[in-house]
Write a protein that holds these residues in place. Structure first.
Motif, short mmCIF file in Angstrom:
data_model
loop_
_atom_site.label_atom_id
_atom_site.label_comp_id
_atom_site.label_asym_id
_atom_site.label_seq_id
_atom_site.Cartn_x
_atom_site.Cartn_y
_atom_site.Cartn_z
N ASP A 1 0.81 -1.20 0.00
CA ASP A 1 0.00 0.00 0.00
C ASP A 1 0.85 1.27 0.00
O ASP A 1 0.45 2.30 -0.54
CB ASP A 1 -0.89 -0.03 1.25
N ALA A 2 2.04 1.19 0.59
CA ALA A 2 2.92 2.35 0.68
C ALA A 2 4.37 1.92 0.65
O ALA A 2 4.74 0.89 1.21
CB ALA A 2 2.64 3.15 1.95
N MET A 3 5.18 2.73 -0.01
CA MET A 3 6.64 2.65 0.06
C MET A 3 7.13 4.09 -0.05
O MET A 3 7.22 4.65 -1.12
CB MET A 3 7.21 1.76 -1.05
N MET A 4 7.37 4.70 1.11
CA MET A 4 7.60 6.14 1.15
C MET A 4 8.96 6.50 1.74
O MET A 4 9.21 6.30 2.93
CB MET A 4 6.50 6.82 1.96
N PRO A 5 9.86 7.04 0.92
CA PRO A 5 11.09 7.60 1.47
C PRO A 5 10.79 8.88 2.23
O PRO A 5 9.96 9.71 1.81
CB PRO A 5 11.95 7.90 0.22
N ALA A 6 11.45 9.07 3.35
CA ALA A 6 11.44 10.32 4.09
C ALA A 6 12.89 10.80 4.19
O ALA A 6 13.75 10.30 3.48
CB ALA A 6 10.81 10.14 5.46
N SER A 7 13.15 11.74 5.05
CA SER A 7 14.50 12.31 5.12
C SER A 7 15.57 11.24 5.37
O SER A 7 16.56 11.16 4.64
CB SER A 7 14.55 13.36 6.22
N THR A 8 15.34 10.40 6.35
CA THR A 8 16.36 9.42 6.73
C THR A 8 15.81 8.00 6.81
O THR A 8 16.50 7.10 7.30
CB THR A 8 16.98 9.77 8.10
N THR A 9 14.59 7.78 6.35
CA THR A 9 13.95 6.47 6.46
C THR A 9 13.16 6.14 5.20
O THR A 9 12.85 7.02 4.40
CB THR A 9 12.97 6.42 7.65
N VAL A 10 12.85 4.86 5.05
CA VAL A 10 11.86 4.40 4.08
C VAL A 10 10.88 3.50 4.82
O VAL A 10 11.28 2.52 5.45
CB VAL A 10 12.51 3.63 2.91
N THR A 11 9.59 3.86 4.75
CA THR A 11 8.55 3.09 5.43
C THR A 11 7.69 2.39 4.40
O THR A 11 7.21 3.01 3.44
CB THR A 11 7.67 3.99 6.31
N ALA A 12 7.50 1.09 4.58
CA ALA A 12 6.61 0.30 3.72
C ALA A 12 5.43 -0.19 4.56
O ALA A 12 5.58 -0.50 5.74
CB ALA A 12 7.35 -0.89 3.13
#
Length: 279
Positions: free
Chosen positions: A160-171
């Motif tokens: 449903d999600a694979m989102m890079p942020a500043s220092t992380t990637v959340t799936a």
């Protein structure tokens, strides 16, 4: 699957760039030798299909993307796996299968070696329920892109999600409309490096719709180019919307998702994200 939407997919315009032109003369190159390589699987009806896009000799992966076409909301992305010199994408038909011809394309965003580049992974606990996991870059490093993979879902679990942020990637992943008793895990991948010149994360969210298709296309600022991709589906019925594209190009990222089923015709949105830096 209960309540499957049978409408035909609208045409998806996809700029499948295979290389990035240099623009101007930046004072400091963040990712010299930037190049997009894409490779498509063979077409046909059959599951799974997997394909690997490989960087030219001497170059390394700094971002990843995928594109599914040919079986409207009947195929789920199972793997988007970045490695040192290649990206692998895998699609599975859902449990109903399909007689339609479909294919999957993998995108590897490649560059000359970036000092300190590494890929970090995080794996969820096993089970049969919605879950998320976050891969965090080491201290002092930023996320350039990422990926995600389902192990054991076999077409009944949606990334449903694979989102890079500043220092992380959340799936994040959800089982489809009728669920599964299978035990599965979710892995998130973060491609990490020290902060690069011009690094920004433009993000676009589509307007709410009850329709079959949504797209969101974040553009990189002038003088920067896309490295990584990201997406996030927002719906009251997680697992009912299938992401089908997160494709990098010279100027940004195209993300597309299609409705598989949406009880009550609930509104949904799609957020697309690009990770951009000075080429």
């Amino acid at each position: 699957m209960r309540g499957r939407t049978r409408a035909a997919a609208a045409a998806i315009a996809l700029a499948a760039a295979t290389g990035l032109a240099q623009t101007g003369a930046p004072a400091q190159a963040a990712v010299p030798g930037l190049q997009i390589v894409s490779t498509a699987s063979t077409g046909g009806s059959g599951s799974p299909k997997s394909v690997t896009a490989t960087c030219p000799a001497g170059k390394r992966v700094v971002g990843a993307g995928f594109y599914l076409d040919g079986a409207a909301a009947q195929v789920v992305l199972d793997d988007l796996i970045p490695a040192a010199g290649a990206v692998t994408a895998t699609g599975y038909e859902d449990q109903d299968g399909t007689a339609e011809n479909w294919w999957i394309r993998a995108y590897a965003v490649c560059a000359d070696p970036v000092p300190g580049l590494e890929i970090v992974t995080a794996v969820s606990a096993p089970g049969s329920a919605a879950r998320s996991t976050t891969a965090a870059c080491p201290t002092g490093k930023r996320a350039l892109g990422g990926g995600a993979t389902i192990t054991g879902g076999l077409g009944q679990v949606v990334i449903d999600a694979m989102m890079p942020a500043s220092t992380t990637v959340t799936a994040a992943a959800f089982e489809d409309g009728d669920g599964t008793s299978a035990t599965w895990t979710l892995t998130a991948y973060a491609i990490c490096a020290p902060a690069l010149p011009g690094l920004v994360l433009p993000t676009v969210t589509s307007p709410p719709t009850t329709g079959f298709q949504q797209g969101a296309s974040p553009a990189c600022p002038a003088g920067t180019a896309a490295l990584g991709t990201g997406w996030d589906v927002n719906t009251r019925f997680p697992g009912s919307i299938f992401p089908v594209a997160a494709a990098p190009s010279a100027t940004g990222v195209l993300t597309v998702a299609l409705m598989n089923n949406a009880p009550g015709l609930a509104e949904w949105t799609l957020t697309g994200r690009a990770v951009c830096a000075t080429p």
